[in-house]
Design an enzyme around this catalytic site. Structure first.
Site, PDB file in Angstrom:
ATOM      1  N   THR A 177       0.865  -1.184   0.000  1.00  0.00           N
ATOM      2  CA  THR A 177       0.000   0.000   0.000  1.00  0.00           C
ATOM      3  C   THR A 177       0.898   1.229   0.000  1.00  0.00           C
ATOM      4  O   THR A 177       2.084   1.147   0.329  1.00  0.00           O
ATOM      5  CB  THR A 177      -0.947   0.002   1.217  1.00  0.00           C
ATOM      6  N   GLY A 210       1.341   4.171   1.792  1.00  0.00           N
ATOM      7  CA  GLY A 210       2.050   4.611   2.992  1.00  0.00           C
ATOM      8  C   GLY A 210       3.059   3.589   3.483  1.00  0.00           C
ATOM      9  O   GLY A 210       4.158   3.939   3.918  1.00  0.00           O
ATOM     10  N   CYS A 211       2.692   2.315   3.402  1.00  0.00           N
ATOM     11  CA  CYS A 211       3.603   1.255   3.854  1.00  0.00           C
ATOM     12  C   CYS A 211       4.810   1.142   2.920  1.00  0.00           C
ATOM     13  O   CYS A 211       5.923   0.870   3.368  1.00  0.00           O
ATOM     14  CB  CYS A 211       2.850  -0.067   3.955  1.00  0.00           C
ATOM     15  N   THR A 212       4.589   1.365   1.639  1.00  0.00           N
ATOM     16  CA  THR A 212       5.693   1.331   0.676  1.00  0.00           C
ATOM     17  C   THR A 212       6.658   2.477   0.951  1.00  0.00           C
ATOM     18  O   THR A 212       7.880   2.275   0.964  1.00  0.00           O
ATOM     19  CB  THR A 212       5.153   1.370  -0.766  1.00  0.00           C
ATOM     20  N   MET A 228       8.665   1.410   4.203  1.00  0.00           N
ATOM     21  CA  MET A 228       9.630   0.319   4.032  1.00  0.00           C
ATOM     22  C   MET A 228      10.739   0.685   3.048  1.00  0.00           C
ATOM     23  O   MET A 228      11.890   0.307   3.235  1.00  0.00           O
ATOM     24  CB  MET A 228       8.927  -0.976   3.618  1.00  0.00           C
TER      25      MET A 228
END
Length: 191
Positions: free
Chosen positions: A78, A80-82, A85
């Site tokens: 997703t 924001g998670c990308t 990370m």
């Protein structure tokens, strides 16, 4: 109404008056993140890397003597998670000392296969935990037992105590990554 009926009714009303409020409060209470100084709850979970599922599960207590960063996040791939990370990947050498005495574990409810695929495609050099049953998220207050994990981050010092908490972790702020790097260094991760 007989005395027995009145007594039974009284006990039922009393039970509702005493038990029901405590049940309502328990269901409505949001999980609380742990605090700085708390002992980090031990856990064992399947971890993956870009090479696949790691044969030996990750057990927190086996990582005493090093700094462990637990980064709870909602869902692989997703936006924001990308961002989060990929920032960890790009700052891995500087912020996480290239993995020397610092272990970074991204924790989500995604399956191990989804996490392996993402780690491989994005060339992530750290571990991901497949917390599909949400037990780790619940223990750390990042999940109430259903749905996705909240974006919460913990730095656990080499003695097993929590030395830094970001709840929520602001993945869009450069300052959040600077604070994280400082927290890792202060926890003893620069040995």
């Amino acid at each position: 109404m007989s005395i027995r009926s009145r007594a039974t009714r009284f006990v039922a009303v009393l039970a509702v008056a005493v038990i029901a409020p405590s049940m309502v409060g328990a269901q409505a209470a949001a999980p609380m993140p742990l605090k700085v100084g708390d002992r980090a709850p031990d856990f064992t979970v399947t971890v993956v890397t870009s090479a696949g599922v790691v044969a030996k599960p990750f057990k927190l207590s086996e990582h005493k003597g090093e700094t462990v960063v637990l980064a709870f996040f909602p869902k692989a791939r997703t936006s924001g998670c990308t961002v989060q990370m990929e920032s960890y990947r790009d700052k891995y050498t500087q912020t996480f000392q290239g993995g020397k005495k610092v272990t970074l574990v991204g924790v989500s409810i995604d399956s191990d296969t989804a996490l392996v695929s993402w780690a491989k495609d994005a060339k992530f050099q750290f571990h991901f935990a497949a917390d599909t049953d949400r037990k780790v998220g619940v223990a750390y207050g990042a999940n109430a037992g259903t749905g996705y994990h909240k974006r919460t981050l913990y730095v656990i010092d080499p003695s097993g105590k929590i030395s830094y908490v970001a709840a929520p972790f602001n993945q869009m702020s450069a300052d959040a990554y600077t604070e994280l790097g400082t927290a890792i260094t202060q926890a003893g991760g620069s040995h």
